[in-house]
Design an enzyme around this catalytic site. Structure first.
Site, mmCIF file in Angstrom:
data_model
loop_
_atom_site.group_PDB
_atom_site.id
_atom_site.type_symbol
_atom_site.label_atom_id
_atom_site.label_comp_id
_atom_site.label_asym_id
_atom_site.label_seq_id
_atom_site.Cartn_x
_atom_site.Cartn_y
_atom_site.Cartn_z
ATOM 1 N N CYS A 268 0.804 -1.188 -0.020
ATOM 2 C CA CYS A 268 0.119 0.206 -0.723
ATOM 3 C C CYS A 268 0.938 1.098 -0.081
ATOM 4 O O CYS A 268 0.803 2.097 0.883
ATOM 5 C CB CYS A 268 -1.141 -0.126 1.326
ATOM 6 S SG CYS A 268 -2.332 -1.326 1.037
ATOM 7 N N ALA A 270 1.519 4.244 -1.490
ATOM 8 C CA ALA A 270 1.143 5.527 -2.171
ATOM 9 C C ALA A 270 1.173 6.214 -0.623
ATOM 10 O O ALA A 270 -0.077 5.895 0.249
ATOM 11 C CB ALA A 270 -0.026 5.578 -2.742
ATOM 12 N N PRO A 271 1.694 7.463 -0.631
ATOM 13 C CA PRO A 271 2.232 8.208 -1.450
ATOM 14 C C PRO A 271 3.644 8.228 -1.427
ATOM 15 O O PRO A 271 4.828 8.795 -1.880
ATOM 16 C CB PRO A 271 1.867 10.189 -0.627
ATOM 17 C CG PRO A 271 1.938 9.875 0.749
ATOM 18 C CD PRO A 271 1.077 7.809 0.759
ATOM 19 N N GLY A 272 4.441 7.351 -0.792
ATOM 20 C CA GLY A 272 5.945 6.743 -0.800
ATOM 21 C C GLY A 272 6.677 7.201 0.407
ATOM 22 O O GLY A 272 7.735 6.694 -0.239
ATOM 23 N N LYS A 274 6.715 6.097 3.226
ATOM 24 C CA LYS A 274 7.271 4.784 3.629
ATOM 25 C C LYS A 274 8.483 3.866 2.809
ATOM 26 O O LYS A 274 9.378 3.281 3.376
ATOM 27 C CB LYS A 274 6.454 3.502 4.243
ATOM 28 C CG LYS A 274 5.820 3.597 5.844
ATOM 29 C CD LYS A 274 4.534 3.248 6.322
ATOM 30 C CE LYS A 274 4.472 3.459 7.264
ATOM 31 N NZ LYS A 274 3.381 4.582 7.055
ATOM 32 N N ASP A 292 0.229 0.399 -5.482
ATOM 33 C CA ASP A 292 -1.003 0.667 -4.859
ATOM 34 C C ASP A 292 -1.798 0.535 -6.005
ATOM 35 O O ASP A 292 -2.073 0.718 -7.293
ATOM 36 C CB ASP A 292 -0.877 2.441 -4.426
ATOM 37 C CG ASP A 292 -1.332 2.629 -3.826
ATOM 38 O OD1 ASP A 292 -1.474 2.683 -2.494
ATOM 39 O OD2 ASP A 292 -2.650 3.552 -4.440
ATOM 40 N N ASP A 337 1.229 -1.237 5.490
ATOM 41 C CA ASP A 337 0.738 -0.245 6.241
ATOM 42 C C ASP A 337 -0.960 -0.612 5.392
ATOM 43 O O ASP A 337 -0.794 0.488 4.955
ATOM 44 C CB ASP A 337 1.605 0.848 5.735
ATOM 45 C CG ASP A 337 0.938 1.993 6.173
ATOM 46 O OD1 ASP A 337 0.482 2.609 7.104
ATOM 47 O OD2 ASP A 337 0.793 3.360 5.648
ATOM 48 N N CYS A 390 -2.275 3.060 11.372
ATOM 49 C CA CYS A 390 -2.082 4.011 12.445
ATOM 50 C C CYS A 390 -3.837 3.882 13.190
ATOM 51 O O CYS A 390 -4.423 4.589 13.146
ATOM 52 C CB CYS A 390 -1.879 5.055 11.670
ATOM 53 S SG CYS A 390 -3.440 5.871 9.970
#
Length: 450
Positions: A268, A270-272, A274, A292, A337, A390
């Site tokens: 997963c 985007a946005p990059g 990690k 993504d 993520d 999160c």
């Protein structure tokens, strides 16, 4: 597009803040997106942009508390008022109770002036004036609800269902501490691009170029906490020397611990944020497959890699489930993520707590389980998998991980040694805003048995 107010009795910061709050409530727009667009369109001076941001996020964080304080001075329910009147009362109440530098009389005067601009008929300005004048004359807070959990929820400005969950899990005192920490303004933290510079050297550069003081983050060795400044405007940022990222988020890539030369998948991506962190930990050697399903968001991965000077990340359009067959058993390490409720990052996205429902947790589980199962199929025997959200909710973490096919038989919890935060007895990394001063994150590392 809104009219631009350059003169007159109303500050443009307050005008824009009111507009944004109405859009968040009426259109269910995301506050961060609307705010970013509004600030760009209005071209506010940095000081006014800061005030607008503070008013929007502060009002959203304390919305239920503000409604409680306003309640006794209304002759009808807030829900029955025009949306802009409701938002204006909340916006002004926030300034009265939470901003020391705004005189009460000035906040009320501006609110009445705003009401005169917004209203096409008599009545609303007088109503706003009467309610707010009465509020400023109040000698104390109104009574709290009789039910203890509801009283805590009102005082801390949270929906009853989240408060009840956290009280049941942590106890009243700790749940209240967690809620209050989730209402704080988050610090700005940046991740140093260690491919280009050390943390100490970047701190010195920012001090010289931007007159910005920083301090090392306590847990992540590549992080700096920034005391002020617009990071996106720094030369050091545009040249790719750093990335904006919360410290908790930095620890997720460190938990996976990707090594130079390995094949790694970010399911997963985007946005990059990690993915680029993993590339930096790998010294830009090896291969990172960044997946993504959203093409527009996947483009952000390309921009991030270009800015940071990274060339080992391969963007791949498609969901983890769609990509799993191609990468089956080929990856040394895989990061999930997972999309989640975001209930761990409420201090950055306070509107989330008013749009989420308990049913969302169950709905998200299906998507999370699908992604995790697909990601697991990509891991080589002996390889590692990190599942992270999160969110602090067990529904989105333990319940998902324990449903992984072969969990316990073919997958083993694999806590790393010497990690900067002690993992719990089940092997989970749990970062809590009121304990660690970071965003809330939950993550676990698994090893696929040979």
């Amino acid at each position: 597009m809104s009219p631009v107010l350059r003169v007159g009795p109303v500050s443009q910061a307050r005008y824009e803040a009111l507009r944004i709050l109405v859009r968040v409530e009426e259109d269910r727009a995301f506050a961060d997106i609307v705010l970013e667009h509004a600030l760009e369109q209005a071209r506010l001076e940095p000081r006014d942009a800061g005030l607008c941001t503070e008013l929007v996020y502060g009002t959203l964080r304390w919305r239920r508390h503000l409604d409680w304080r306003l309640g006794p001075y209304l002759n009808r329910s807030l829900d029955k008022l025009d949306p802009w009147v409701r938002s204006l009362l909340r916006l002004t109440a926030y300034q009265i109770f939470f901003l020391d530098r705004v005189p009460r009389w000035a906040a009320v005067d501006e609110a009445v002036s705003l009401a005169k601009i917004k209203s096409k008929r008599p009545g609303p300005p007088e109503f706003v004036n009467a309610v707010l004048r009465a509020l400023t004359r109040a000698t104390g807070a109104p009574p709290l609800p009789a039910l203890p959990n509801e009283a805590i929820a009102v005082r801390c400005s949270f929906p009853d269902w989240i408060a009840a969950r956290w009280i049941a899990r942590y106890g009243s005192a700790e749940a209240e501490a967690l809620m209050l920490a989730s209402n704080e303004r988050p610090p700005t933290t940046i991740r140093v691009n260690t491919l280009r510079i050390t943390r100490d050297a970047l701190a010195a550069r920012l001090r010289d170029e931007e007159l910005v003081e920083t301090r090392p983050t306590a847990l992540a060795p590549e992080g700096l906490t920034v005391e002020r400044g617009a990071v996106g405007r720094w030369t050091a940022f545009t040249e790719g020397w750093c990335t904006v990222q919360d410290e908790a988020s930095m620890l997720v890539a460190r938990l996976l611990d990707p090594q130079p030369g390995e094949v790694v998948a970010d399911t997963c991506a985007a946005p990059g944020t990690k993915a680029t962190h993993m590339a930096e930990l790998m010294r830009n050697r090896g291969r990172i497959v960044a997946m993504d399903p959203q093409a527009a968001r996947l483009k952000l991965v390309g921009r991030a890699t270009s800015r940071l000077g990274i060339n080992i990340i391969e963007p791949h359009l498609g969901s983890a489930a769609a990509q799993a067959g191609r990468w089956r058993g080929k990856c040394d390490r895989v990061l999930v993520d997972a999309p989640c409720s975001n209930l761990g990052v409420l201090r950055r996205n306070p509107d989330v707590k008013w749009r989420r429902t308990e049913e969302d947790l169950r709905r998200l589980q299906d998507k999370q389980r699908t992604i995790l199962a697909a990601a697991a199929a990509m891991v080589k025997p002996g390889g590692r998998l990190v599942y992270a959200t999160c969110s602090l909710e067990p529904d989105e973490n333990e319940a998902v991980v324990s449903s992984l096919p072969g969990y316990g038989a073919h997958w083993q919890v694999d806590p790393p040694e010497g990690f900067p935060v002690a993992l719990d007895t089940a092997g989970y990394l749990r970062l809590l805003p009121h304990v660690h001063g970071t965003d809330g994150f939950t993550a676990i590392r698994l090893r696929r048995l040979p």
